[in-house]
Enzyme design. Sequence first.
Site, short mmCIF file in Angstrom:
data_model
loop_
_atom_site.label_atom_id
_atom_site.label_comp_id
_atom_site.label_asym_id
_atom_site.label_seq_id
_atom_site.Cartn_x
_atom_site.Cartn_y
_atom_site.Cartn_z
N SER A 140 36.07 31.92 37.60
CA SER A 140 37.05 33.00 37.73
C SER A 140 38.22 32.64 38.65
CB SER A 140 36.33 34.22 38.31
OG SER A 140 37.24 35.21 38.71
N TYR A 184 31.85 36.95 45.16
CA TYR A 184 31.81 36.62 43.73
C TYR A 184 32.47 35.24 43.51
CZ TYR A 184 33.21 37.08 38.76
OH TYR A 184 33.43 36.89 37.43
N LYS A 215 30.73 31.70 42.34
CA LYS A 215 31.22 31.01 41.14
C LYS A 215 31.64 29.58 41.48
CE LYS A 215 31.10 34.16 37.76
NZ LYS A 215 30.36 33.92 36.49
#
Lengths: 314, 314
Positions: free
Chosen positions: A113, A137, A141
């Site tokens: 992302s 997050y 990732k």
Amino acid sequence: MHITILGGGGFLGRKLVARIAAQGGATLTLFDMLPPQVPFAARCLGGDVTDPAALAAAIPPETDIIIHLAAVVSAQAEADYDLGMRVNLQGTLAVIEAARRCARPPRVVFTSSVASFSAAPGAVMAEDARQMPLNSYGAEKAAAELLLQDASRRGMIDAVNLRLPTVIIRPGRPNKAASSFVSAVLREPLLGLHTTLPVAPEFALWVASPRVVVDWLWHAATMDTAPLDTDRGINPPGLTVTVAEMLAALIPAERALVRAEPDASVQAIVGTWPARFIDTRARRLGFAPQVPLPEILAAFREDDLAATRGERGL
Amino acid sequence: MHITILGGGGFLGRKLVARIAAQGGATLTLFDMLPPQVPFAARCLGGDVTDPAALAAAIPPETDIIIHLAAVVSAQAEADYDLGMRVNLQGTLAVIEAARRCARPPRVVFTSSVASFSAAPGAVMAEDARQMPLNSYGAEKAAAELLLQDASRRGMIDAVNLRLPTVIIRPGRPNKAASSFVSAVLREPLLGLHTTLPVAPEFALWVASPRVVVDWLWHAATMDTAPLDTDRGINPPGLTVTVAEMLAALIPAERALVRAEPDASVQAIVGTWPARFIDTRARRLGFAPQVPLPEILAAFREDDLAATRGERGL
């Protein structure tokens, strides 16, 4: 060709399944927390992505391609650290373990992302820009990318780490992603509904349409990975837009449904995401360029507006 | 001040313990696979760094500083993927979990490595260079850094990720690090022993002396971390030397004990490690500069030569 889609019941998963089914020639396994329900011939399984037995069932030895979309989204991973670490990091490590047991090293398409990066407003990210995430997050990732890349270098798997821009226009309802507003600011007015804008109009974003993202996922699943060599990360050709440009793509009556309501917690997450990337490498590797905003709105009307109305009882 | 050293029985751990004990004022816990034996007042525990119960005992709630040196070295992590992932990645995640249970967010000093980078020969690494490891050890260290940094951003811990150069001169015997030869090419001749050189004389390395590394570890343990903000990685001021320069620091009779014996497996790992870093930020943050090679050899003679002779029965 045996293809497994983890997170196959989600928004992108369902669109990808439809595309693969339309093409034919693939034996499909779909895996999600609950068995996905799709109008196509597919083996549909439910389970936890960190459960080795569930993953072994989802990734049988003959698997050629694993598309790993299962994740806890950004605001949720920020709110529940343990859940994010478990699903986004340990879940991906469990996928590597399951993939190592395949007959041949499978292609693994991993959706990383834009949230794995951070930058000052206006910054243009170089092809080899450091991933310096400022949210859990993105950290999960980026860490998972390193380990997928290493497993690829070792020949255990053949990973492509696709760093997705914010996908617009997501159908359905607002979700727990910090970027939920980016779709909502277009989708809700297109549905005739009021919505709020947590950032300033000049706020710039790096976005991609669902159709193009599905193209990218399929390209990542089937491309020749030899030119990637050891660098398995792809910054695909996203579109840089400001919120003002997004609002300008609406008609005045729709635009009137959007009310400014600054939200510091949303700004704290999305405010660190870069909006501009050099994407020469991705284009050279065959990743499709983005389409302009009016085309993205038209695609939403064509693909998702009626279903979203139905789902939300509008 | 309550300090826990994980990997306290190792080479750097023992030197750091001696320094802390000499300074006084600290309550020390040392943890390693077997309880470290040291001539200082310290609580010495043995256990597995991935075992939550063992770590909870090693990191009591009152802990102020955790220095995490426990690791599987580079060539070993490359030979045994599962072991490297377990100790270097999951072990570090277990340290974060144990640290979260402390009364106050403890300082965590993490020894990352030059092996978390790669570069073409001659490249100079920028302050914000991307970590693109080409060995599993480096991938595990870089992934762990991201998660330590995120836990720091969240206020769970207060991490400093120190990316150590190759440390010379290591006492004792050759070990399983791919960089073992870098110390051996000096240490073995200083002991009057033959040794082999697996790389070319013009091969450049980024090195640091044990005394300076112990200084860095202590500085990382006690520095004000506010100026680091969210970027918890430090490229400390290492020394760039060629193997030829290292050999030139020996006397001719010692130099004659070194025989060229190219080793492709060693070259494949260390050949990707950069030898030159911009280190302005680390110097500004108070990390001590490196000392020249003759001083490094003199320090080895003073600190470690006799003990190494004894240990090896020479």
